[in-house]
Enzyme design. Structure first.
Site, PDB file in Angstrom:
ATOM      1  N   ARG A 175      -0.280   3.230   7.195  1.00 32.90           N
ATOM      2  CA  ARG A 175       0.106   4.505   7.810  1.00 32.90           C
ATOM      3  C   ARG A 175      -0.806   4.772   9.014  1.00 32.90           C
ATOM      4  NH1 ARG A 175       4.181   3.832   5.525  1.00 32.90           N
ATOM      5  NH2 ARG A 175       5.143   5.065   3.875  1.00 32.90           N
ATOM      6  N   HIS A 223       6.957   0.244  13.299  1.00 35.48           N
ATOM      7  CA  HIS A 223       7.019   0.486  11.843  1.00 35.48           C
ATOM      8  C   HIS A 223       8.080  -0.409  11.178  1.00 35.48           C
ATOM      9  CE1 HIS A 223       6.156   3.669   8.555  1.00 35.48           C
ATOM     10  NE2 HIS A 223       6.442   2.504   8.001  1.00 35.48           N
TER      11      HIS A 223
HETATM   12  P1  NAP Z   1      -0.106   0.447  -4.263  1.00 31.05           P
HETATM   13  O1  NAP Z   1       0.471  -0.635  -5.108  1.00 31.05           O
HETATM   14  O2  NAP Z   1      -0.091   1.848  -4.762  1.00 31.05           O
HETATM   15  O3  NAP Z   1      -1.630  -0.007  -3.960  1.00 31.05           O
HETATM   16  C1  NAP Z   1      -2.544   0.806  -3.318  1.00 31.05           C
HETATM   17  C2  NAP Z   1      -3.898   0.119  -3.340  1.00 31.05           C
HETATM   18  O4  NAP Z   1      -4.836   0.927  -2.607  1.00 31.05           O
HETATM   19  C3  NAP Z   1      -4.466  -0.019  -4.752  1.00 31.05           C
HETATM   20  O5  NAP Z   1      -5.173  -1.230  -4.876  1.00 31.05           O
HETATM   21  C4  NAP Z   1      -5.430   1.163  -4.841  1.00 31.05           C
HETATM   22  O6  NAP Z   1      -6.494   0.969  -5.762  1.00 31.05           O
HETATM   23  C5  NAP Z   1      -5.961   1.195  -3.430  1.00 31.05           C
HETATM   24  N1  NAP Z   1      -6.542   2.500  -3.113  1.00 31.05           N
HETATM   25  C6  NAP Z   1      -5.930   3.706  -3.090  1.00 31.05           C
HETATM   26  N2  NAP Z   1      -6.815   4.675  -2.770  1.00 31.05           N
HETATM   27  C7  NAP Z   1      -8.008   4.067  -2.601  1.00 31.05           C
HETATM   28  C8  NAP Z   1      -9.296   4.507  -2.275  1.00 31.05           C
HETATM   29  N3  NAP Z   1      -9.559   5.810  -2.067  1.00 31.05           N
HETATM   30  N4  NAP Z   1     -10.295   3.603  -2.193  1.00 31.05           N
HETATM   31  C9  NAP Z   1     -10.062   2.288  -2.410  1.00 31.05           C
HETATM   32  N5  NAP Z   1      -8.846   1.787  -2.722  1.00 31.05           N
HETATM   33  C10 NAP Z   1      -7.827   2.669  -2.812  1.00 31.05           C
HETATM   34  O7  NAP Z   1       0.555   0.479  -2.824  1.00 31.05           O
HETATM   35  P2  NAP Z   1       1.415  -0.670  -2.095  1.00 31.05           P
HETATM   36  O8  NAP Z   1       2.766  -0.760  -2.693  1.00 31.05           O
HETATM   37  O9  NAP Z   1       0.579  -1.908  -2.014  1.00 31.05           O
HETATM   38  O10 NAP Z   1       1.612  -0.016  -0.646  1.00 31.05           O
HETATM   39  C11 NAP Z   1       0.506   0.366   0.161  1.00 31.05           C
HETATM   40  C12 NAP Z   1       0.990   1.183   1.345  1.00 31.05           C
HETATM   41  O11 NAP Z   1       1.651   0.363   2.286  1.00 31.05           O
HETATM   42  C13 NAP Z   1       2.037   2.249   1.021  1.00 31.05           C
HETATM   43  O12 NAP Z   1       1.431   3.409   0.491  1.00 31.05           O
HETATM   44  C14 NAP Z   1       2.667   2.505   2.369  1.00 31.05           C
HETATM   45  O13 NAP Z   1       1.970   3.544   3.033  1.00 31.05           O
HETATM   46  C15 NAP Z   1       2.427   1.212   3.135  1.00 31.05           C
HETATM   47  N6  NAP Z   1       3.686   0.520   3.493  1.00 31.05           N
HETATM   48  C16 NAP Z   1       3.936   0.292   4.819  1.00 31.05           C
HETATM   49  C17 NAP Z   1       5.100  -0.373   5.190  1.00 31.05           C
HETATM   50  C18 NAP Z   1       5.394  -0.683   6.644  1.00 31.05           C
HETATM   51  O14 NAP Z   1       6.491  -1.096   6.981  1.00 31.05           O
HETATM   52  N7  NAP Z   1       4.458  -0.530   7.563  1.00 31.05           N
HETATM   53  C19 NAP Z   1       6.006  -0.804   4.210  1.00 31.05           C
HETATM   54  C20 NAP Z   1       5.718  -0.551   2.885  1.00 31.05           C
HETATM   55  C21 NAP Z   1       4.551   0.128   2.524  1.00 31.05           C
HETATM   56  P3  NAP Z   1      -6.212   0.790  -7.343  1.00 31.05           P
HETATM   57  O15 NAP Z   1      -5.619  -0.610  -7.471  1.00 31.05           O
HETATM   58  O16 NAP Z   1      -7.527   0.895  -7.952  1.00 31.05           O
HETATM   59  O17 NAP Z   1      -5.227   1.866  -7.704  1.00 31.05           O
END
Ligand code: NAP
Length: 260
Positions: A175, A223
């Site tokens: 983001r 994006h």
């Molecule tokens: P996810 O499975 O919820 O994983 C989030 C990761 O971030 C987890 O490992 C979590 O730790 C870690 N995290 C969260 N808060 C933290 C903090 N304060 N300190 C350290 N680590 C932290 O999410 P995901 O499915 O991988 O997706 C991640 C993000 O990618 C989405 O939220 C979205 O914004 C973005 N995204 C972008 C696109 C694009 O086209 N650009 C497409 C899809 C998604 P834990 O494992 O300990 O919970």
């Protein structure tokens, strides 16, 4: 915003995106209704490809060769081994874990940062502020795949960038608000960072007057790192609705308190 609060009999909310930060920004969001995010296998695959594409582009100096081509220059940069390049991934969730495994398969050194310690074969896991510092100090290419929450907003700022070795690159695919834009520009202009690849922005679409568009060491994509794939996501949505209708818990529930 405000629409969901007008539906008193709402039993379940299925996001059609992986990130739910926009939904939770709505102050009237019904926080008692279970919310699932979309974990779409097609999207995960696309994000893995995007991470590999950018890391390989940086590692193989393809940006520099494109610049050279414009100037009709023939100059060979030293070839580095993947084993010499360390990729640091912020966020080892669904997307970060998949990208980490794919980068390992290509021989890169990979480290990842998460809230709870993750054990992924061949990947150095870090947590907390001290862990983040350790990861950054050895990172050549930083990839951001964190969810946007109160604790991750503005995380890529002057202080974080200063912990990266001189010449590192930043790839932000999660983001726009993770990055403090002026701090990034200062670090690129001052030479501390060599390049930034940005897929997401504070305000989208990125305004035509925004300095990112024309910066010689910034790559802008609109994006598209991973978009929802109807073919692969529909079965996940249907499954979740069936689960809720039969009284079971839906998959991929969001922890509203944590914001992801
Ligand atoms: P996810 O499975 O919820 O994983 C989030 C990761 O971030 C987890 O490992 C979590 O730790 C870690 N995290 C969260 N808060 C933290 C903090 N304060 N300190 C350290 N680590 C932290 O999410 P995901 O499915 O991988 O997706 C991640 C993000 O990618 C989405 O939220 C979205 O914004 C973005 N995204 C972008 C696109 C694009 O086209 N650009 C497409 C899809 C998604 P834990 O494992 O300990 O919970």
């Amino acid at each position: 915003s405000g629409v969901l609060a007008t539906l008193p009999r709402l039993k379940f909310i299925q996001s059609l995106w992986m990130g739910v930060n926009d939904l939770l920004l709505d102050e009237t969001f019904p926080r008692h209704v279970p919310l699932s995010r979309l974990v779409d296998p097609g999207m995960v695959a696309a994000m893995g490809e995007t991470v590999l594409a950018h890391v390989l582009d940086l590692h193989r100096d393809l940006y520099r060769y494109r610049d050279q081509q414009i100037r009709r220059e023939w100059h060979k940069f030293p070839q580095r081994r993947a084993q010499e390049c360390r990729v640091g991934i912020l966020g080892l969730g669904v997307l970060g874990t998949d990208a980490a495994k794919k980068l390992r398969a290509l021989g890169f050194q990979v480290a990842g940062w998460s809230r709870r310690l993750k054990t992924i074969e061949g990947v150095d896991g870090y947590t907390g502020a001290e862990g983040l510092k350790s990861l950054l100090s050895e990172t050549n290419i930083l990839v951001c795949l964190l969810p946007l929450t109160d604790s991750t907003t503005g995380i890529i700022n002057k202080a974080l960038i200063a912990e990266l070795p001189r010449g590192a690159s930043v790839v932000n695919l999660s983001r726009g608000a993770h990055i403090v834009e002026q701090d990034l520009l200062d670090a690129l202009d001052g030479g501390h960072l060599s390049r930034a690849v940005l897929d997401v922005f504070n305000v989208e679409p990125l305004a035509p007057s925004h300095p990112f568009w024309v910066h010689p060491r910034i790559t802008v994509t609109p994006h598209v790192a991973a978009v929802t794939d109807p073919v692969t996501s529909l079965p996940k949505v249907v499954e979740n609705i069936e689960r809720v209708c039969s009284g079971r818990q839906p998959r991929d529930l969001v922890n509203i308190e944590s914001g992801y």
